[in-house]
Design a protein around this motif. Structure first.
Motif, PDB file in Angstrom:
ATOM      1  N   LEU A 256       0.842  -1.185   0.000  1.00 27.25           N
ATOM      2  CA  LEU A 256       0.000   0.000   0.000  1.00 27.25           C
ATOM      3  C   LEU A 256       0.884   1.244   0.000  1.00 27.25           C
ATOM      4  CD1 LEU A 256      -2.639  -1.071   2.673  1.00 27.25           C
ATOM      5  CD2 LEU A 256      -2.986  -0.953   0.200  1.00 27.25           C
ATOM      6  N   PRO A 257       0.356   2.371  -0.463  1.00 28.93           N
ATOM      7  CA  PRO A 257       1.135   3.611  -0.379  1.00 28.93           C
ATOM      8  C   PRO A 257       1.507   3.886   1.075  1.00 28.93           C
ATOM      9  CG  PRO A 257      -0.813   3.917  -1.744  1.00 28.93           C
ATOM     10  CD  PRO A 257      -0.954   2.574  -1.106  1.00 28.93           C
ATOM     11  N   VAL A 258       2.719   4.343   1.307  1.00 27.93           N
ATOM     12  CA  VAL A 258       3.172   4.574   2.670  1.00 27.93           C
ATOM     13  C   VAL A 258       2.318   5.614   3.375  1.00 27.93           C
ATOM     14  CG1 VAL A 258       4.869   6.381   2.135  1.00 27.93           C
ATOM     15  CG2 VAL A 258       5.234   4.862   4.091  1.00 27.93           C
ATOM     16  N   GLU A 259       1.720   6.549   2.624  1.00 27.44           N
ATOM     17  CA  GLU A 259       0.844   7.550   3.222  1.00 27.44           C
ATOM     18  C   GLU A 259      -0.362   6.881   3.880  1.00 27.44           C
ATOM     19  OE1 GLU A 259       3.377   9.335   0.226  1.00 27.44           O
ATOM     20  OE2 GLU A 259       1.947   7.652   0.109  1.00 27.44           O
ATOM     21  N   THR A 260      -0.897   5.840   3.229  1.00 26.88           N
ATOM     22  CA  THR A 260      -2.030   5.092   3.788  1.00 26.88           C
ATOM     23  C   THR A 260      -1.609   4.353   5.052  1.00 26.88           C
ATOM     24  OG1 THR A 260      -2.986   4.793   1.583  1.00 26.88           O
ATOM     25  CG2 THR A 260      -3.737   3.290   3.315  1.00 26.88           C
ATOM     26  N   VAL A 261      -0.430   3.743   4.995  1.00 25.22           N
ATOM     27  CA  VAL A 261       0.080   2.985   6.144  1.00 25.22           C
ATOM     28  C   VAL A 261       0.318   3.907   7.338  1.00 25.22           C
ATOM     29  CG1 VAL A 261       1.964   1.510   6.970  1.00 25.22           C
ATOM     30  CG2 VAL A 261       1.103   1.241   4.633  1.00 25.22           C
ATOM     31  N   MET A 262       0.888   5.082   7.086  1.00 23.43           N
ATOM     32  CA  MET A 262       1.131   6.029   8.174  1.00 23.43           C
ATOM     33  C   MET A 262      -0.178   6.467   8.824  1.00 23.43           C
ATOM     34  SD  MET A 262       4.318   8.509   7.069  1.00 23.43           S
ATOM     35  CE  MET A 262       3.670   9.006   5.482  1.00 23.43           C
ATOM     36  N   GLU A 263      -1.188   6.704   8.002  1.00 22.81           N
ATOM     37  CA  GLU A 263      -2.480   7.131   8.533  1.00 22.81           C
ATOM     38  C   GLU A 263      -3.093   6.040   9.408  1.00 22.81           C
ATOM     39  OE1 GLU A 263      -6.748   8.189   6.572  1.00 22.81           O
ATOM     40  OE2 GLU A 263      -5.043   9.367   5.850  1.00 22.81           O
ATOM     41  N   LEU A 283       6.729   7.385  12.687  1.00 23.58           N
ATOM     42  CA  LEU A 283       6.295   8.046  11.457  1.00 23.58           C
ATOM     43  C   LEU A 283       7.485   8.565  10.651  1.00 23.58           C
ATOM     44  CD1 LEU A 283       3.192   9.978  12.840  1.00 23.58           C
ATOM     45  CD2 LEU A 283       3.152   8.081  11.205  1.00 23.58           C
ATOM     46  N   CYS A 284       8.487   9.075  11.343  1.00 19.38           N
ATOM     47  CA  CYS A 284       9.689   9.561  10.651  1.00 19.38           C
ATOM     48  C   CYS A 284      10.442   8.421   9.979  1.00 19.38           C
ATOM     49  CB  CYS A 284      10.595  10.313  11.616  1.00 19.38           C
ATOM     50  SG  CYS A 284       9.963  11.946  12.072  1.00 19.38           S
ATOM     51  N   GLN A 285      10.425   7.229  10.595  1.00 16.05           N
ATOM     52  CA  GLN A 285      11.059   6.066   9.969  1.00 16.05           C
ATOM     53  C   GLN A 285      10.334   5.692   8.684  1.00 16.05           C
ATOM     54  OE1 GLN A 285      14.012   4.864  11.165  1.00 16.05           O
ATOM     55  NE2 GLN A 285      13.707   6.588  12.561  1.00 16.05           N
ATOM     56  N   MET A 286       9.014   5.834   8.674  1.00 16.77           N
ATOM     57  CA  MET A 286       8.234   5.521   7.475  1.00 16.77           C
ATOM     58  C   MET A 286       8.435   6.573   6.392  1.00 16.77           C
ATOM     59  SD  MET A 286       4.612   4.150   9.003  1.00 16.77           S
ATOM     60  CE  MET A 286       4.551   3.872  10.767  1.00 16.77           C
ATOM     61  N   LEU A 287       8.636   7.816   6.798  1.00 19.23           N
ATOM     62  CA  LEU A 287       8.853   8.888   5.821  1.00 19.23           C
ATOM     63  C   LEU A 287      10.169   8.722   5.067  1.00 19.23           C
ATOM     64  CD1 LEU A 287       7.537  11.910   7.900  1.00 19.23           C
ATOM     65  CD2 LEU A 287       6.710  11.248   5.636  1.00 19.23           C
ATOM     66  N   ARG A 288      11.174   8.151   5.746  1.00 26.79           N
ATOM     67  CA  ARG A 288      12.495   7.897   5.171  1.00 26.79           C
ATOM     68  C   ARG A 288      13.075   9.148   4.502  1.00 26.79           C
ATOM     69  NH1 ARG A 288      12.781   2.274   2.076  1.00 26.79           N
ATOM     70  NH2 ARG A 288      14.985   2.570   2.548  1.00 26.79           N
ATOM     71  N   ASP A 289      13.271   9.125   3.180  1.00 23.89           N
ATOM     72  CA  ASP A 289      13.915  10.251   2.511  1.00 23.89           C
ATOM     73  C   ASP A 289      12.989  11.459   2.369  1.00 23.89           C
ATOM     74  OD1 ASP A 289      12.252   8.996   0.747  1.00 23.89           O
ATOM     75  OD2 ASP A 289      13.624   9.071  -0.953  1.00 23.89           O
ATOM     76  N   LYS A 290      11.712  11.312   2.785  1.00 26.35           N
ATOM     77  CA  LYS A 290      10.777  12.433   2.731  1.00 26.35           C
ATOM     78  C   LYS A 290      10.653  13.126   4.088  1.00 26.35           C
ATOM     79  CE  LYS A 290       7.999  10.354  -0.957  1.00 26.35           C
ATOM     80  NZ  LYS A 290       6.654   9.816  -1.321  1.00 26.35           N
ATOM     81  N   VAL A 291      11.574  12.799   4.991  1.00 23.02           N
ATOM     82  CA  VAL A 291      11.477  13.351   6.336  1.00 23.02           C
ATOM     83  C   VAL A 291      11.694  14.870   6.353  1.00 23.02           C
ATOM     84  CG1 VAL A 291      13.904  13.114   7.034  1.00 23.02           C
ATOM     85  CG2 VAL A 291      12.078  12.805   8.732  1.00 23.02           C
ATOM     86  N   GLU A 292      12.339  15.414   5.293  1.00 24.80           N
ATOM     87  CA  GLU A 292      12.531  16.865   5.203  1.00 24.80           C
ATOM     88  C   GLU A 292      11.466  17.536   4.334  1.00 24.80           C
ATOM     89  OE1 GLU A 292      14.580  18.689   6.956  1.00 24.80           O
ATOM     90  OE2 GLU A 292      15.265  16.860   7.959  1.00 24.80           O
ATOM     91  N   SER A 293      10.441  16.786   3.936  1.00 27.29           N
ATOM     92  CA  SER A 293       9.325  17.357   3.172  1.00 27.29           C
ATOM     93  C   SER A 293       8.491  18.235   4.110  1.00 27.29           C
ATOM     94  CB  SER A 293       8.455  16.239   2.603  1.00 27.29           C
ATOM     95  OG  SER A 293       7.828  15.535   3.670  1.00 27.29           O
TER      96      SER A 293
END
Length: 493
Positions: A256-263, A283-293
């Motif tokens: 599933l998209p990680v956004e769905t999993v985080m929610e 949540l930051c671990q799930m964001l991975r390289d998007k943690v600075e988004s």
């Protein structure tokens, strides 16, 4: 003691991960198809100090430390599928902790593989690999002392011969399974996993072997799990980082998209009032390289679950959950015999809450208690406040005439906690408290009642009278200085 029939064959498990394997992540992994879930490593010394608490509001079982921190939280949903992993180097202490959690988990696991200092200091984690005698003593103590299965998780040793000798010795202790991380204790995730070692272990023992360590090299999607199973020669697999990054890796329906999993993860964190900083970390671990988004920065800046919920636009769910949990607290508290007096040391307690709607505007039990103390020529009431860490609720104790009174229930604000304490004192002493419909006691005089109705406190009234008097005195002095001995335009009171 005979262990239950929990099977470790042909399973896929969520591996133990520090700061990740808390209740929300474990339930999420079960939702997506994990067969077993391991909690994060919990140190025996800390767990031995905990007491078991049935949390009727959250419908969980909590193991609470002396400082009120919840060290381990579980629920009925995972009871038959959660494995409690502990860090230990002492057989007796290990058994003490295992017996504490025995009725609430499916199995107990001993960490013998973590190479990090917080685990190896004191001879725990991977430090145990160099002390087979202690390994044997701990496992035998647990196997003979518990009614649930005992397992352990190891890393491979420098040579295959040493590794096989150790796992065969472990098998003889009677454990139900061995999890093998296919790296040596000096190796890190960047080093390749040694599937040949795991395969040799699986062939050397008759108990189930659970392969671990393939997240980066081999397992990126659910379809890769079977490949790792074949490469390691085991029937069972345990996933750590692949599951941490996206728990839907356990689903055979595809990722599933990680956004769905985080929610979905955050929904569990809200439901079970998970620690905000633990939630943020996962949540930051799930964001991975998007943690600075922009989303990542908002999550990192958040200090509470409410702020995290706002980042994911779940503030309405958060508010509804808080209201539902508070309603459940109110029901539980209202059924606890509110009029019964209980002595808590030298404090008289009663289970009462302050309900603002039961009192006229600007009239409170604290006002009545203060007026009564003045009438009786006593020192004014003294209030002492404490705050509970797990839900930040308040409880106040009031002292008057050398005696202490407190409500046994916790309030959402300091003001309400003080009012509840005043109510207990007034009821015990048989003094009116000012409720609507109560006969006028005359404790709060007409002037104060009118001032309160007009939003003026007693202190403000005194200050205003003092200012008026000062202005009058100044006016008199000015008239005399100007040679005018007539009365000033504004007469004194």
């Amino acid at each position: 003691m005979a262990a239950s029939r929990l099977s470790f064959r042909n399973i896929t498990a969520l591996a133990p991960m520090v700061r990740v394997g808390t209740l929300p992540m474990r339930l999420l992994a079960l939702d997506y198809g994990a067969d077993l879930v391991y909690c994060e490593e919990l140190i025996d010394i800390k767990m031995a100090q905990c007491h078991r608490v049935v949390n009727e509001v959250l419908e969980t079982v909590d193991f609470v430390a002396p400082d009120e921190r919840v060290m381990f939280r579980t629920c009925e949903r995972e009871k038959d599928r959660v494995v409690f992993q502990m860090g230990t180097s002492d057989p007796d202490r290990a058994l003490t902790v295992a017996r504490l959690v025995e009725k609430d988990v499916a199995a107990v696991d001993v960490n013998m593989g973590c190479p990090k200092e917080y685990s190896t200091k004191g001879g725990m984690g991977a430090a145990l690999l160099s002390d087979p005698d202690k390994i044997e003593a701990i496992l035998k103590k647990l196997v003979t002392g518990l009614s649930i299965p005992v397992t352990c998780k190891i890393r491979i040793l420098p040579s295959l011969e040493e590794t096989l000798s150790l796992v065969q010795r472990i098998e003889r202790t009677g454990v139900a399974a061995i999890a093998v991380h296919g790296r040596m204790k000096e190796e890190r995730p960047r080093h390749p996993v040694h599937c040949d070692y795991i395969q040799a272990v699986a062939q050397a023992v008759s108990i189930p072997v659970i392969a671990n360590g393939g997240s980066l090299d081999l397992v990126k999607t659910n379809g890769d799990i079977e490949e790792f199973r074949k490469a390691a020669g085991t029937s069972s697999v345990m996933l750590a980082r692949a599951a941490m990054w996206n728990a839907s890796v356990f689903s055979n329906q595809g990722p599933l998209p990680v956004e769905t999993v985080m929610e979905e993860y955050l929904k569990y964190a809200i439901q079970y009032e998970n620690n905000a900083f633990n939630t943020k970390y996962c949540l930051c671990q799930m964001l991975r390289d998007k943690v600075e988004s922009p989303l990542g920065k908002q999550v990192q800046a958040a200090q509470t679950i409410a702020e995290i919920s706002e980042a994911y636009r779940l503030q309405e769910l958060y508010q509804q959950t808080q209201e539902r949990l508070q309603a459940r607290r109110d029901v539980l508290e209202s059924s606890s015999q509110p009029d019964r007096l209980v002595m808590d040391g030298d404090v008289t307690t009663m289970a009462v809450k302050f309900e603002r709607r039961e009192y006229p505007p600007q009239i409170t039990p604290k006002m009545f208690l203060l007026e009564w103390s003045r009438k009786e020529k006593l020192e004014q009431p003294l209030y002492e406040m404490v705050q509970r860490s797990q839900d930040r609720a308040f409880q106040s104790t009031v002292t008057i005439a050398g005696k202490k009174y407190r409500s046994s229930l916790w309030e959402k604000s300091k003001k309400f906690a003080e009012q509840a304490a005043a109510i207990v004192c007034l009821r015990v002493l048989g003094i009116p408290e000012g409720r609507i419909g109560e006969e006028d006691s005359g404790l709060v005089c007409k002037r104060k009642r009118e001032a309160k109705m007009n939003g003026i406190t007693e202190e403000e009234g005194i200050k205003k009278r003092h200012v008026a008097e000062q202005e009058t005195d100044n006016s008199k002095m000015a008239a005399v200085a100007n040679g005018d001995h007539h009365k000033p335009d504004t007469p004194p009171e």
